[in-house]
Design a protein around this motif. Structure first.
Motif, mmCIF file in Angstrom:
data_model
loop_
_atom_site.group_PDB
_atom_site.id
_atom_site.type_symbol
_atom_site.label_atom_id
_atom_site.label_comp_id
_atom_site.label_asym_id
_atom_site.label_seq_id
_atom_site.Cartn_x
_atom_site.Cartn_y
_atom_site.Cartn_z
ATOM 1 N N ARG A 8 7.553 16.669 -23.848
ATOM 2 C CA ARG A 8 6.590 16.515 -22.767
ATOM 3 C C ARG A 8 7.334 16.127 -21.495
ATOM 4 N NH1 ARG A 8 1.127 15.749 -23.450
ATOM 5 N NH2 ARG A 8 -0.033 15.019 -21.625
ATOM 6 N N PRO A 9 7.159 16.859 -20.419
ATOM 7 C CA PRO A 9 7.877 16.548 -19.177
ATOM 8 C C PRO A 9 7.464 15.183 -18.624
ATOM 9 C CG PRO A 9 6.150 18.158 -18.761
ATOM 10 C CD PRO A 9 6.240 17.992 -20.251
ATOM 11 N N GLU A 10 8.428 14.520 -17.989
ATOM 12 C CA GLU A 10 8.151 13.218 -17.393
ATOM 13 C C GLU A 10 7.809 13.388 -15.917
ATOM 14 O OE1 GLU A 10 11.227 10.427 -18.048
ATOM 15 O OE2 GLU A 10 11.161 10.569 -20.235
ATOM 16 N N PHE A 11 6.633 12.934 -15.549
ATOM 17 C CA PHE A 11 6.193 12.974 -14.158
ATOM 18 C C PHE A 11 5.049 11.989 -14.001
ATOM 19 C CE2 PHE A 11 3.552 15.961 -16.413
ATOM 20 C CZ PHE A 11 2.284 15.780 -15.887
ATOM 21 N N THR A 12 4.762 11.624 -12.779
ATOM 22 C CA THR A 12 3.672 10.691 -12.509
ATOM 23 C C THR A 12 2.775 11.261 -11.426
ATOM 24 O OG1 THR A 12 5.082 8.802 -13.071
ATOM 25 C CG2 THR A 12 3.058 8.351 -11.820
ATOM 26 N N VAL A 13 1.499 11.360 -11.740
ATOM 27 C CA VAL A 13 0.521 11.873 -10.775
ATOM 28 C C VAL A 13 0.011 10.712 -9.935
ATOM 29 C CG1 VAL A 13 -1.554 13.245 -10.437
ATOM 30 C CG2 VAL A 13 -0.183 13.557 -12.497
ATOM 31 N N GLU A 14 0.118 10.853 -8.632
ATOM 32 C CA GLU A 14 -0.369 9.821 -7.715
ATOM 33 C C GLU A 14 -1.235 10.463 -6.635
ATOM 34 O OE1 GLU A 14 3.193 8.040 -6.275
ATOM 35 O OE2 GLU A 14 3.519 6.807 -8.065
ATOM 36 N N ASP A 15 -2.019 9.648 -5.978
ATOM 37 C CA ASP A 15 -2.834 10.104 -4.838
ATOM 38 C C ASP A 15 -3.701 11.311 -5.200
ATOM 39 O OD1 ASP A 15 -1.585 8.142 -3.276
ATOM 40 O OD2 ASP A 15 0.068 9.510 -2.784
ATOM 41 N N TYR A 16 -4.310 11.255 -6.373
ATOM 42 C CA TYR A 16 -5.154 12.375 -6.784
ATOM 43 C C TYR A 16 -6.636 12.135 -6.487
ATOM 44 C CZ TYR A 16 -5.604 9.306 -10.861
ATOM 45 O OH TYR A 16 -5.805 8.229 -11.682
ATOM 46 N N LYS A 17 -6.956 10.920 -6.055
ATOM 47 C CA LYS A 17 -8.344 10.626 -5.710
ATOM 48 C C LYS A 17 -8.574 10.855 -4.222
ATOM 49 C CE LYS A 17 -9.227 7.154 -9.291
ATOM 50 N NZ LYS A 17 -9.606 5.748 -9.558
ATOM 51 N N GLY A 18 -9.808 11.240 -3.897
ATOM 52 C CA GLY A 18 -10.161 11.407 -2.494
ATOM 53 C C GLY A 18 -9.430 12.535 -1.800
ATOM 54 N N LEU A 19 -9.162 13.617 -2.524
ATOM 55 C CA LEU A 19 -8.483 14.769 -1.919
ATOM 56 C C LEU A 19 -9.359 15.367 -0.820
ATOM 57 C CD1 LEU A 19 -7.191 16.518 -5.173
ATOM 58 C CD2 LEU A 19 -5.834 15.157 -3.569
ATOM 59 N N ALA A 20 -8.724 15.799 0.259
ATOM 60 C CA ALA A 20 -9.461 16.409 1.370
ATOM 61 C C ALA A 20 -9.891 17.818 0.972
ATOM 62 C CB ALA A 20 -8.589 16.456 2.620
ATOM 63 N N LEU A 21 -11.185 18.001 0.811
ATOM 64 C CA LEU A 21 -11.718 19.290 0.372
ATOM 65 C C LEU A 21 -12.726 19.808 1.388
ATOM 66 C CD1 LEU A 21 -12.448 18.363 -3.366
ATOM 67 C CD2 LEU A 21 -10.354 19.387 -2.430
ATOM 68 N N GLU A 22 -12.783 21.115 1.513
ATOM 69 C CA GLU A 22 -13.754 21.749 2.401
ATOM 70 C C GLU A 22 -14.784 22.475 1.543
ATOM 71 O OE1 GLU A 22 -11.748 24.275 5.132
ATOM 72 O OE2 GLU A 22 -10.525 22.666 6.002
ATOM 73 N N GLY A 23 -15.974 21.896 1.486
ATOM 74 C CA GLY A 23 -17.003 22.474 0.623
ATOM 75 C C GLY A 23 -17.779 23.582 1.310
ATOM 76 N N LEU A 24 -18.079 24.629 0.557
ATOM 77 C CA LEU A 24 -18.914 25.710 1.073
ATOM 78 C C LEU A 24 -20.337 25.198 1.282
ATOM 79 C CD1 LEU A 24 -17.761 28.619 -1.289
ATOM 80 C CD2 LEU A 24 -17.114 28.277 1.098
#
Length: 326
Positions: A11-27
């Motif tokens: 399993r590759p080693e990595f850390t996910v950060e800043d995944y909350k509150g992503l700037a999204l443009e909703g249709l």
């Protein structure tokens, strides 16, 4: 002494950060009056009657005609003997001005012709046309107009409303508004998921387990082949493009595997789990799409533990994406 070497993926080693509150443009989910009016017009067109007329064909009319096609003077029947619909037909129908006909560009050239008239019409088949022998070729079709029929839309009266199972125009508009709103909500959710997926995949770089990529590549290739065969693409053409299909499928697989690994880590961090009601909803959705009874679908799923595991993973990834979109 003999030795055995095992190669295993880790399993590759990595850390996910800043995944909350992503700037999204909703249709937008707003339904415009124009969209409702166009939907009603479509309903009327579906119930239209077609009456013969003695005049030049106009856009929206249907024309019955005969045709024979030639490429550089050679009858198309000699080029694709097994596809008479593109070669020579004693009679067929086309909508004037439509680009949805069997022969690309032919419907757009029928306007202005009258019953009994003959004409030679030039068309060019797209480079990705479903019939390989015709791809990118220019052809001339000799046509004779046999009949012109005018589309007559039904009046929006009590009979029309009854056929749509509503009492009046207001009720019909309200129902259509609901349909369109539902479609727009689904489109918005799908677009938000796309945006989240792209942002997550673009936020990290790490090595991917080769075994997962290879397995996903095979799955993607099978889907591409099935889709193309349903479109009429022949086995010979698929074989000729085998390397391109593999390369594109691997690119798709790498993106999917990367996203799945990222979503798995986020799900673990956020304690997102697959619950019984999640699997129940999954079963009902899949059974409905495949035309099976839910009980039968569950029996088949339980027989294949690998398929069951993949289904649970799919539900987990969906729940995690939903969490990130909201």
């Amino acid at each position: 002494a003999a030795s055995i070497t095992f190669t295993i993926d880790v399993r590759p080693e990595f850390t996910v950060e800043d995944y909350k509150g992503l700037a999204l443009e909703g249709l937008s989910e707003a339904v415009e009056d124009k969209e409702v009016d166009e939907a009603i017009e479509g309903m009327r067109r579906e119930k239209a009657e077609f009456s013969p007329v003695e005049r030049e064909a106009a856009k929206g009319d249907y024309i019955k005609f005969s045709h024979e096609g030639f490429i550089d003077g050679t009858p198309i029947g000699e080029i694709v003997a097994d596809k008479p619909v593109y070669a020579k037909m004693p009679q067929t129908w086309e909508e004037v001005g439509s680009d949805q006909g069997l022969i690309p560009g032919l419907g757009n050239q029928l306007e202005g012709l009258k019953t009994g008239e003959k004409s030679d019409l030039e068309v060019e088949f797209p480079a990705d046309f479903t019939v390989e022998a015709l791809q990118g070729k220019k052809a001339v079709y000799s046509v004779e107009i046999l009949e012109v029929r005018e589309r007559k839309l039904p009046e929006m009266d009590d009979a029309f409303f009854e056929s749509q199972q509503v009492k009046n125009l207001d009720e019909l508009k309200e129902r259509i508004n609901g349909w369109i709103a539902g479609q727009k909500k689904q489109q918005r959710q799908a677009d938000l998921r796309r945006q989240v997926s792209e942002k997550l995949n673009g936020s990290l770089e790490f090595s991917l387990p080769e075994s997962l990529v290879e397995a996903e590549t095979e799955n993607s290739m099978r889907q591409v082949v099935m889709d193309n065969m349903q479109r009429g693409i022949g086995q010979d053409q698929l074989e000729a493009n085998k390397q391109d299909i593999h390369d594109q499928s691997r690119k798709t697989a790498e993106s999917r595997v990367k996203l799945q690994l990222i979503l798995s880590q986020i799900a673990e961090k956020e304690s997102i789990e697959v619950k019984d009601q999640d699997m129940t909803q999954f079963v009902f959705n899949q059974a409905y799409q495949s035309g099976q009874k839910p009980d039968q679908f569950v029996k088949e799923l339980k027989k294949d533990q690998n398929r069951l595991r993949m289904a649970q993973q799919s539900v987990l990834f969906d729940k995690t994406l939903e969490f990130l979109c909201n």
